[in-house]
Structure formats: C-alpha cells, structure tokens
Design an enzyme around this catalytic site. Sequence first.
Site, PDB file in Angstrom:
ATOM      1  N   LEU A 152       0.820  -1.207   0.000  1.00 54.99           N
ATOM      2  CA  LEU A 152       0.000   0.000   0.000  1.00 54.99           C
ATOM      3  C   LEU A 152       0.858   1.262   0.000  1.00 54.99           C
ATOM      4  O   LEU A 152       1.667   1.480   0.903  1.00 54.99           O
ATOM      5  CB  LEU A 152      -0.926   0.004   1.221  1.00 54.99           C
ATOM      6  N   ASP A 153       0.680   2.090  -1.036  1.00 59.73           N
ATOM      7  CA  ASP A 153       1.348   3.388  -1.162  1.00 59.73           C
ATOM      8  C   ASP A 153       2.869   3.280  -1.131  1.00 59.73           C
ATOM      9  O   ASP A 153       3.564   4.225  -0.736  1.00 59.73           O
ATOM     10  CB  ASP A 153       0.869   4.355  -0.058  1.00 59.73           C
ATOM     11  N   GLU A 154       3.396   2.139  -1.560  1.00 58.59           N
ATOM     12  CA  GLU A 154       4.845   1.928  -1.548  1.00 58.59           C
ATOM     13  C   GLU A 154       5.429   1.780  -2.950  1.00 58.59           C
ATOM     14  O   GLU A 154       6.610   1.499  -3.108  1.00 58.59           O
ATOM     15  CB  GLU A 154       5.192   0.668  -0.727  1.00 58.59           C
TER      16      GLU A 154
END
Length: 300
Positions: free
Chosen positions: A243-245
Amino acid sequence: MHTFRERRLQNFLQNYKHRARLVISCPDQPGIVAAVTSFLYEQGANIVESSQYSTDPEGGTFFLRIEFDAPEMAARKKQIEKEFETVAQTFQMNWRFRLHNDLQKLAIFVSKEEHCLLELLWEWQAGELLADIALVISNHEYMKESVESIGIPYYCIPVTKERKVEAEQKQIALLKEYGVDTIVLARYMQILSPEFVAQFPARIINIHHSFLPAFVGARPYERAYERGVKLIGATSHYVTDDLDEGPIIEQDVARVDHRYHPEDLKRIGRIIEKTVLARALKWHLEDRVIIHQNKTIVFN
C-alpha cells in the site's frame, strides 16, 4: 463541426506521423549511445530529443530515451524493430519503440472526490491530455452524468467486502473489453487486490493525498494536522501490492502553518493532487518514466 479537441488531435496526428520514441535500459558499458545513434542514422532518422542517465558508469544500469523523426515510420516500425534486435542483444537491452502518435487507452477509476477526474477530463477536452479515455469506472454514481455528457462510458460497480472479488472481476472484464493500456486511480478509495494488480503491472497510476513516505494510508490530512506539519503534498506513484509503496513518479508540496485546519489542508491539497496526477500521467504516456527496482527514472 469538429470540437477544439478533435481539431487539435488531428493536427497532432498529422504533425507527428513520422515521429517515434525509443526507450532503453541495460548494463552500462562504452558504446551504447554510439551504437543506437548509428543505427538510427542508418534508418534515415533525425534525433530531436535525447536523455540519458547511468546509476554508475562502473557496472551500473544505463537508461536512454530518444525521440526521432524517420520517413514513413508507421509503415516501417516492425521492420526497424526487427533490425534493432542485433543491437539490443549485443548490449543486453530492455527496450521498446513507440510511435509518437500511438495514443494509449485510459481507464479512470474514481470514488466520490471529483477534482482529479475533472482535471483529467478538462485537459482531455482541451487537447492537452493526448490519450483515449476509453471509460470511467466508479463504485458510486456521483460523476455519471458529468462523464457521459461528454461521450465517455461510465460504469458504476459497487464494492463491498463480501463482493470485492466479484466487483474486480467485472472491472477486469471491462478493461480487457476496451483494450485499456493504463489505469488511473483518480482518488479511487478502494485498495486493489494483488490479483488485480498482477493483471496490469506498471500500468496503474495512483494519486495519494500525502507527501509520501509520510502518512501512508487513510486520513493523511487529519494526521498531518495532528502532527503540526509545515508542508503538505501529494504523490503520484505506480501501484504495487504494498500500500502506497510503489515507485514514485511525481510529487509536489505547499507550505502551511498552525492556522490551517484539516479542511484548509484538504482544500490546498486538492489543488496539488490534481496537478501532480496530471503531470505524472502525461510523463507516463510520453514514455518519460522508466521503473528501476522500486524507483523511477523520469526524463521530464
């Protein structure tokens, strides 16, 4: 009567019918640029833009993006690609040719927040976003009338925890039916499953309403307010299972202080978000972004 977008698009397709792009990544060594430019010269090409970067001249990775004009490029593309194989194999290249006016098909995903979608639609109508917006998919009906009024199909597919797999299967079927090249998450507030992401590697672009890596996940503006930050921002990145990486394409910030409440931060943030997403998407469409490990090389 043709719309402004149609006239601008026709001019673009005509003016750049002989232009193409070549994007390369390979182990760095002497002779790469010479070999590529010599090959293009032999094809009668005129180079109009060239950008290159090496992570380390001693054993690093080399990246190259070249735009060029060549006579009858569209008709000759397959033959040129075939002949380039010898050069590519010599230098162990990952590479791709793309015609400059080969417009990608986009699918835009959106939930209730409309600002990023409206920005992309405005730029598309103005002829600034050179792509084919094939469809818009949402888990809400909010933007249906606005989207359909300009002739773009809109599909509402509700997503619940119990029926998430079924919803994603419907979405994937639509994306394949429309032949979508790139997916844009324009504040689509659902987490995509690893199975969905695996179907479209390096082809899903997200806008996160935070200056990553700070405030990953939900409610970043509230958390920024609680932390008393002096800068807020937005980040556009490729979607991965983490997530969001995913690899970051573009970011921007605005200065704030103690007088700004969460609603103020959100208002300022919306402006940053839509601008950052539009820039990142355009760079992606122009093959200016090369993913390397979990980072990007961006020739903007």
